[in-house]
Design an enzyme around this catalytic site. Sequence first.
Site, short mmCIF file in Angstrom:
data_model
loop_
_atom_site.label_atom_id
_atom_site.label_comp_id
_atom_site.label_asym_id
_atom_site.label_seq_id
_atom_site.Cartn_x
_atom_site.Cartn_y
_atom_site.Cartn_z
N LYS A 204 0.67 -1.30 -0.02
CA LYS A 204 0.03 -0.09 0.40
C LYS A 204 1.03 1.29 0.23
O LYS A 204 0.82 1.66 -1.05
CB LYS A 204 -1.04 -0.16 1.09
CG LYS A 204 -1.88 -1.00 1.08
CD LYS A 204 -3.04 -1.52 2.86
CE LYS A 204 -3.87 -2.53 2.46
NZ LYS A 204 -4.75 -2.34 3.38
N GLN B 234 -4.18 -1.21 10.05
CA GLN B 234 -4.04 -2.87 9.42
C GLN B 234 -4.83 -4.03 10.42
O GLN B 234 -4.75 -3.87 11.19
CB GLN B 234 -2.74 -2.68 8.83
CG GLN B 234 -2.98 -4.49 8.02
CD GLN B 234 -3.43 -4.94 6.45
OE1 GLN B 234 -3.95 -3.68 6.08
NE2 GLN B 234 -3.70 -5.74 5.79
N ASP C 281 -10.91 3.14 4.70
CA ASP C 281 -11.31 1.18 4.82
C ASP C 281 -12.90 1.07 4.47
O ASP C 281 -13.01 -0.14 3.89
CB ASP C 281 -10.43 0.74 5.65
CG ASP C 281 -9.40 -0.35 5.20
OD1 ASP C 281 -9.19 -0.26 4.03
OD2 ASP C 281 -8.97 -0.63 7.16
N1 GUN Z 1 -6.46 -6.82 7.15
C1 GUN Z 1 -6.93 -7.10 5.65
N2 GUN Z 1 -7.96 -6.27 4.55
C2 GUN Z 1 -7.87 -5.48 5.32
C3 GUN Z 1 -7.92 -4.46 4.29
O1 GUN Z 1 -8.76 -4.09 3.55
N3 GUN Z 1 -7.71 -3.90 5.47
C4 GUN Z 1 -7.43 -3.33 6.47
N4 GUN Z 1 -7.11 -2.41 7.45
N5 GUN Z 1 -6.86 -4.29 7.16
C5 GUN Z 1 -6.68 -5.97 6.21
#
Ligand code: GUN
Length: 292
Positions: free
Chosen positions: A52, A96, A119
Site C-alpha cells: 500500500k 491494518q 477502509d
Molecule cells: N486486513 C486484511 N484486509 C484488510 C484491509 O482491507 N484493510 C485493513 N485495514 N486491514 C486488512
Amino acid sequence: MTLLDGKQVSNDIKEEIKAEVDKMISKGERVPHLAAVLVGEDGASLTYVGSKVRACERIGFDSTLVKLPASTSEADLLKTVEGLNNNDAIDGYIVQLPLPKHIDEQKVLLAVDPDKDVDGFHPTNFGRMALDMESFIPATPYGIIELLRRNNVDTQGKHTVVIGRSHIVGRPMSILMSQKGNPGNSTVTLTHSRTQNLEAYLREADIVISALGVPEFVKADMVKDGVVIIDVGITRVPDASHPKGYVIKGDVAFDEVSKKASFITPVPGGVGPMTIAMLLKNTLLARERRSN
Ligand code: GUN
C-alpha cells in the site's frame, strides 16, 4: 471465457488517479496523504501494508507508515488514532487488521474519524453505503464492482451468490450487488458457514463471488455453464518447491472452472490488485472531500 484482469484494470485506475495528482501538483495544491497503522509483525500484514505504501509513492501520494510493537496497549493505539484524526496533513488512514488479541478491534475502528476512514470500516460509512449515500466503500468490494463495471459484465436481474459474510467482503458485497445501478440490480443470496446445501445455490448462480478462504473449494461440477466467477480467496498453501515456501491459491479450482465460465478472475492478478487501487481511489476522494 474472458479473464477479468485485475492487474490491467488496477493499472488503468492508478493512471487515472496519477493524472488527478499531477493536476493538483500543477495547481500548487497539496497531494493526497495516506497513513497506515501496523501493530505487530504479522507476515501477511507487513506485505500488504508495504504494498500500500509503495503504491502511494508510485502515484505521487504522500504516505506515512506508523509501525507499533505487538505489545502496544489499546489505550496507546487509541491515542495514535486520535492523533491521526487531528492531523490536518493526513487525508485518510487505515489500521491494518488483524490487531493483536489484547486489543478490541471494534473499539479501534469506532475511533477512526469516518471522514478519514478510507477502509470504509466505520459503521457510519457502512450505514451510508447501505443507504446509497456518499461514503467510503471498502476497497475489496469497491474493486470488484469496478472490475465488473469496466468489463461490462451484465449483473442486471442476475442471481449472484456470495460465499462468506465477513464485514470486509461478503456482507458489503451482498449489499452493493443488490443496490440499484450498474453494476447492481442483482438478486443476491448471501451464503456462509451455516448455509445448508450451498452447492444447490452455486448451481443456480449466474455470478459467484467467493470470499471463503478455502483453497480450490469451488469445482467445475458446482457451477453452471457461462457463470461469472469472482474469486476473492488468497490462501498461502505451503509448497517446498517454491522459493517463498508457499503458493497463493484462490477459492476456485481455476483450471477446471475457467472452462465453464464466461468471466473469471485469476488468483493472483484478479481481485487482489484492485484492492490497493481502490484504497488509493478512496484516499483521493478523501482529499477532494476535505478540500470542499
Ligand atoms: N486486513 C486484511 N484486509 C484488510 C484491509 O482491507 N484493510 C485493513 N485495514 N486491514 C486488512
